[in-house]
Design an enzyme around this catalytic site. Structure first.
Site, short mmCIF file in Angstrom:
data_model
loop_
_atom_site.label_atom_id
_atom_site.label_comp_id
_atom_site.label_asym_id
_atom_site.label_seq_id
_atom_site.Cartn_x
_atom_site.Cartn_y
_atom_site.Cartn_z
N HIS A 215 -7.44 8.28 -0.69
CA HIS A 215 -6.14 7.62 -0.73
C HIS A 215 -5.09 8.72 -0.90
O HIS A 215 -5.09 9.44 -1.90
CB HIS A 215 -6.07 6.63 -1.89
CG HIS A 215 -4.70 6.04 -2.07
ND1 HIS A 215 -4.22 5.03 -1.26
CD2 HIS A 215 -3.69 6.34 -2.96
CE1 HIS A 215 -2.99 4.72 -1.65
NE2 HIS A 215 -2.65 5.50 -2.67
N HIS B 52 -13.50 7.30 0.66
CA HIS B 52 -12.34 7.65 1.46
C HIS B 52 -11.32 8.32 0.54
O HIS B 52 -11.46 8.31 -0.68
CB HIS B 52 -11.71 6.41 2.12
CG HIS B 52 -11.04 5.49 1.17
ND1 HIS B 52 -11.72 4.53 0.45
CD2 HIS B 52 -9.73 5.37 0.80
CE1 HIS B 52 -10.88 3.86 -0.31
NE2 HIS B 52 -9.66 4.35 -0.13
N ASP C 163 -5.13 5.39 3.70
CA ASP C 163 -6.54 5.67 3.42
C ASP C 163 -7.10 6.43 4.61
O ASP C 163 -6.99 5.99 5.76
CB ASP C 163 -7.31 4.37 3.21
CG ASP C 163 -6.91 3.66 1.93
OD1 ASP C 163 -6.34 4.33 1.04
OD2 ASP C 163 -7.17 2.45 1.81
N HIS D 3 0.86 -1.19 0.00
CA HIS D 3 0.00 0.00 0.00
C HIS D 3 0.89 1.23 0.00
O HIS D 3 1.61 1.48 0.97
CB HIS D 3 -0.91 -0.02 1.22
CG HIS D 3 -2.05 0.94 1.15
ND1 HIS D 3 -2.53 1.61 2.25
CD2 HIS D 3 -2.81 1.36 0.10
CE1 HIS D 3 -3.54 2.37 1.89
NE2 HIS D 3 -3.72 2.23 0.59
#
Length: 280
Positions: free
Chosen positions: A262, A260, A185, A181
């Protein structure tokens, strides 16, 4: 079984006929008187003989009746065994069908897993490629040498809690496939304004694969920030913006589980942990 029953039936009928004839002969005085009228011995012996014969025939008939009953009981037993065998055959057939059905379900499930795995591998490869492309894009488009973003001093683009951190994680959409990742988030309601974490210049604003609607800001000194999954973009490429300016709104575009933001921080195109750059 049927042949034996038929033979016993014929024998029984013959014995009954013999008994009937003997009985008639015994009761017919005229016949005895004509044959044995002048012979006292035969007048005594013949009725005795006929009675003995009738008794013998009656015993044989009883024996035949017993055999018929035994055959009937045996027949019932065989029919019961036949029903049991038929029930067993049906049970085996049902179990075989069940096993075959479960086998087919297992094969279908395995094929589904293989398909999902192939899809996961393709998506993971795509996301990793997109991240590399963003890295190359930033290195190509970032031009300002004046660094306008300081570590630990970036403003939060939206106010919310971190729902997924930086680093290796089990991807929530790709069946838990491990994937690096490249940002964090930040939970926020759909349509929440997204603001620039620091002043800079917009070098990308548009759709970008799994990122959905995405904006990239060059903050100078090889520092840039990335904003993904936006529902709407209001910034334009080449636009100079100040810290806190609205660049878009929270959404769920691209590969997203729900509304959300990122958010990424990149140094010379390489992703770094945004939490070490945001104001605590």
């Amino acid at each position: 079984m049927n042949i034996l029953q038929r033979n016993l039936k014929y024998r029984s009928l013959n014995f009954k006929e013999n008994l009937g004839e003997s009985y008639k002969l015994l009761q017919s005085k005229n016949s005895f008187s004509l044959i044995f009228l002048n012979d006292p011995f035969y007048q005594i012996a013949v009725p005795y003989y006929l009675k003995s014969l009738m008794k013998l025939e009656a015993g044989r008939l009883n024996n035949l009746n017993t055999q018929c009953k035994d055959i009937e009981q045996t027949k019932k037993k065989w029919e019961e065994e036949k029903r049991n065998v038929e029930a067993l055959v049906r049970s085996i057939a049902e179990k075989k069908a069940y096993i075959e059905r479960k086998k087919n379900e297992k094969l279908a499930y395995l094929e589904k897993i293989r398909t999902q795995k192939r899809y996961q591998q393709q998506v993971v490869a795509t996301l990793e490629r997109e991240s590399k492309e963003i890295e190359q894009m930033i290195r190509k488009l970032a031009s300002s040498n004046i660094q306008k973003a300081q570590k630990g001093r970036l403003s939060w683009p939206v106010i919310g809690s971190i729902t997924s951190g930086f680093g290796i994680r089990r991807h929530p959409i790709l069946g838990g496939a491990p994937l690096f990742h490249t940002g964090v988030d930040i939970a926020a309601s759909y349509g929440t304004p997204v603001r620039a974490a620091a002043s800079g210049r917009i070098i990308f604003a548009g759709w970008y694969g799994g990122y959905g609607n995405m904006v990239i800001i060059d903050h100078g000194g090889k520092i840039s920030t990335v904003y993904g999954h936006l529902s709407k973009i209001v910034a334009r490429v080449g636009e100079e913006i100040a810290e806190g300016d609205i660049i878009g709104y929270v959404g769920t575009t691209g590969l997203s589980t729900g509304p959300h933001l990122h958010f990424e921080v990149r140094v010379n195109g390489d992703p770094v942990d945004p939490l070490s750059w945001l104001i605590r």
